[in-house]
Write a protein that holds these residues in place. Sequence first.
Motif, PDB file in Angstrom:
ATOM      1  N   LEU A 202      -4.447  -1.943   2.902  1.00 31.14           N
ATOM      2  CA  LEU A 202      -3.427  -0.912   3.117  1.00 31.14           C
ATOM      3  C   LEU A 202      -3.581  -0.283   4.498  1.00 31.14           C
ATOM      4  O   LEU A 202      -2.598   0.123   5.113  1.00 31.14           O
ATOM      5  CB  LEU A 202      -3.532   0.171   2.037  1.00 31.14           C
ATOM      6  CG  LEU A 202      -3.107  -0.223   0.616  1.00 31.14           C
ATOM      7  CD1 LEU A 202      -3.193   0.997  -0.306  1.00 31.14           C
ATOM      8  CD2 LEU A 202      -1.705  -0.816   0.584  1.00 31.14           C
ATOM      9  N   ILE A 218       5.570   2.921  -2.806  1.00 32.39           N
ATOM     10  CA  ILE A 218       4.269   3.508  -3.116  1.00 32.39           C
ATOM     11  C   ILE A 218       4.033   3.562  -4.623  1.00 32.39           C
ATOM     12  O   ILE A 218       2.888   3.450  -5.080  1.00 32.39           O
ATOM     13  CB  ILE A 218       4.158   4.908  -2.482  1.00 32.39           C
ATOM     14  CG1 ILE A 218       4.079   4.781  -0.954  1.00 32.39           C
ATOM     15  CG2 ILE A 218       2.949   5.674  -2.999  1.00 32.39           C
ATOM     16  CD1 ILE A 218       4.106   6.101  -0.224  1.00 32.39           C
ATOM     17  N   ILE A 221       2.017   0.761  -6.068  1.00 27.75           N
ATOM     18  CA  ILE A 221       0.648   0.857  -5.561  1.00 27.75           C
ATOM     19  C   ILE A 221      -0.132   1.861  -6.397  1.00 27.75           C
ATOM     20  O   ILE A 221      -1.257   1.598  -6.845  1.00 27.75           O
ATOM     21  CB  ILE A 221       0.650   1.268  -4.079  1.00 27.75           C
ATOM     22  CG1 ILE A 221       1.277   0.169  -3.223  1.00 27.75           C
ATOM     23  CG2 ILE A 221      -0.765   1.586  -3.602  1.00 27.75           C
ATOM     24  CD1 ILE A 221       1.427   0.531  -1.752  1.00 27.75           C
ATOM     25  N   GLN A 224      -0.832   0.465 -10.006  1.00 26.37           N
ATOM     26  CA  GLN A 224      -1.882  -0.554 -10.084  1.00 26.37           C
ATOM     27  C   GLN A 224      -3.278   0.043  -9.859  1.00 26.37           C
ATOM     28  O   GLN A 224      -4.241  -0.374 -10.504  1.00 26.37           O
ATOM     29  CB  GLN A 224      -1.608  -1.647  -9.052  1.00 26.37           C
ATOM     30  CG  GLN A 224      -0.387  -2.496  -9.383  1.00 26.37           C
ATOM     31  CD  GLN A 224      -0.061  -3.467  -8.260  1.00 26.37           C
ATOM     32  OE1 GLN A 224      -0.675  -4.519  -8.127  1.00 26.37           O
ATOM     33  NE2 GLN A 224       0.921  -3.100  -7.436  1.00 26.37           N
ATOM     34  N   VAL A 247      -8.368  -1.073  -0.345  1.00 23.50           N
ATOM     35  CA  VAL A 247      -7.300  -1.562  -1.213  1.00 23.50           C
ATOM     36  C   VAL A 247      -6.644  -2.738  -0.496  1.00 23.50           C
ATOM     37  O   VAL A 247      -6.129  -2.574   0.616  1.00 23.50           O
ATOM     38  CB  VAL A 247      -6.253  -0.474  -1.515  1.00 23.50           C
ATOM     39  CG1 VAL A 247      -5.169  -1.022  -2.431  1.00 23.50           C
ATOM     40  CG2 VAL A 247      -6.928   0.748  -2.148  1.00 23.50           C
ATOM     41  N   LEU A 249      -4.006  -6.053  -0.382  1.00 21.60           N
ATOM     42  CA  LEU A 249      -2.834  -6.715  -0.939  1.00 21.60           C
ATOM     43  C   LEU A 249      -3.161  -8.186  -1.166  1.00 21.60           C
ATOM     44  O   LEU A 249      -3.923  -8.803  -0.421  1.00 21.60           O
ATOM     45  CB  LEU A 249      -1.652  -6.598   0.022  1.00 21.60           C
ATOM     46  CG  LEU A 249      -1.172  -5.179   0.327  1.00 21.60           C
ATOM     47  CD1 LEU A 249      -0.065  -5.220   1.371  1.00 21.60           C
ATOM     48  CD2 LEU A 249      -0.690  -4.477  -0.924  1.00 21.60           C
ATOM     49  N   TYR A 254       3.274  -6.491  -2.683  1.00 22.97           N
ATOM     50  CA  TYR A 254       2.784  -5.242  -3.262  1.00 22.97           C
ATOM     51  C   TYR A 254       1.976  -5.439  -4.541  1.00 22.97           C
ATOM     52  O   TYR A 254       1.906  -4.560  -5.382  1.00 22.97           O
ATOM     53  CB  TYR A 254       3.934  -4.248  -3.466  1.00 22.97           C
ATOM     54  CG  TYR A 254       4.303  -3.617  -2.149  1.00 22.97           C
ATOM     55  CD1 TYR A 254       3.605  -2.533  -1.649  1.00 22.97           C
ATOM     56  CD2 TYR A 254       5.328  -4.150  -1.366  1.00 22.97           C
ATOM     57  CE1 TYR A 254       3.910  -1.982  -0.415  1.00 22.97           C
ATOM     58  CE2 TYR A 254       5.642  -3.605  -0.131  1.00 22.97           C
ATOM     59  CZ  TYR A 254       4.928  -2.523   0.339  1.00 22.97           C
ATOM     60  OH  TYR A 254       5.236  -1.987   1.562  1.00 22.97           O
ATOM     61  N   LEU A 256      -1.818  -5.736  -5.583  1.00 21.78           N
ATOM     62  CA  LEU A 256      -3.025  -5.326  -4.873  1.00 21.78           C
ATOM     63  C   LEU A 256      -4.249  -5.324  -5.776  1.00 21.78           C
ATOM     64  O   LEU A 256      -4.151  -5.400  -7.004  1.00 21.78           O
ATOM     65  CB  LEU A 256      -2.817  -3.957  -4.237  1.00 21.78           C
ATOM     66  CG  LEU A 256      -2.407  -2.788  -5.140  1.00 21.78           C
ATOM     67  CD1 LEU A 256      -3.603  -2.181  -5.860  1.00 21.78           C
ATOM     68  CD2 LEU A 256      -1.685  -1.736  -4.335  1.00 21.78           C
TER      69      LEU A 256
END
Length: 402
Positions: A202, A218, A221, A224, A247, A249, A254, A256
């Motif tokens: 990220l 977001i 993100i 997860q 973090v 990917l 997206y 992750l």
Amino acid sequence: MPSQAEEVNPVHYNLHVEEGGEIRSFEGELPQTELNNITHNNAERTDQDSGHASGPIQTSDSPHLSPVIPLVSQPNEDYVASPCDPLDIQQNVDEDTAHLDVSELCEGDILHGQTTAYTVLRFLGEGSFGMVVECLKMDTNERVAVKMLKNPAAIREAEEEVQMLAIIGQLDSERCNVVQFKECFQYMGLPCLVFEMLNTSLWDLLTKHGPVPTISEIRPIAQQLLVAFNALKDIDVIHTDLKPDNVMLTNQPYRLKLIDFGLALTTSEVEQGVIMQPAEYRAPEVTLGCVYDFPIDMWGLGCTLTHLLAGKNLFPCCGYQSIKMMVELLGMPPDDMLNNGRYTHFYFTKEEDDRPNPIWRLLTPEEYRRVNHKEPGEPGPLQNDLTTLDDLLNSSMELDSC
């Protein structure tokens, strides 16, 4: 200059590696340019070590002939990889090999794992602990990330990380959004940790690819990462080191995974007063020296998501300015936190004034300077722009609607 076809079309190879007096063979496919790079580097290393010329890659138009990579010799039989028992990594590092400078590693070098060999393809990053390299796992053609130590002083940290990764291994890495750990081995006496190959962090997404993600981007993100932290809580693990760098990917948009469990703890390992977390993502109970628990990861998550939303850190790295901004945005910490914190007096004081119940207040910058004999530091980039967290959310929603 290689042609476009050479860069894209894979070429079949047979790789023969000398290990412990025996020849191990691997075969698979790689782009011609990568194959040329590997053989060129290995040929140069062989020339330097032996003084003999190495032959070029053998190619042929015949479908029965494949490129052959010249033999790669180990510097010493003692350097052949051995299994990495998390309980005795330290004991297995001998003093002569522990001074290896991994910066001498070259693309095309061969690392020998417990069950297979890894060819170094490229260097991904370097930190105080060592470096991370992308490697080709020769028996499956899978690309993996190998974390290699460069400092003998980090051996103990590697031992602790392997122990933690054994605990994390209880989780389904795909369902729980945590990085998959594959194996640990020793290269020239130093531990190497092998992980699945992910895409970009990220942090790199913010700094190199821009612009900042939208709120709608977001949300997945956040979802997860919440799944990941819920899974860690179920096995009694606190990550303690959440930041955009940790973090990663995957190759799916997206999608992750959470990485880097080198500082992770179980709740029984928490020691009051030990400072954890990166400064900009540090929970107030950590800064104040309180006993902490799983909520510090939720604080780190909130700071990380805010960084994604604003493109910069919410709180400054300076302890006083960070606490000051927390008080301005969120109000005073609860009394039980202030009463029990080992470092509370560095940032707060109690108003005595003959009151039956003295109350805490934040030190002024001048008081902080006098008490701590140090400067209070500079405000953060958002400190003068926000009065509440709603200001940040509202400005982001306005940008999304444009």
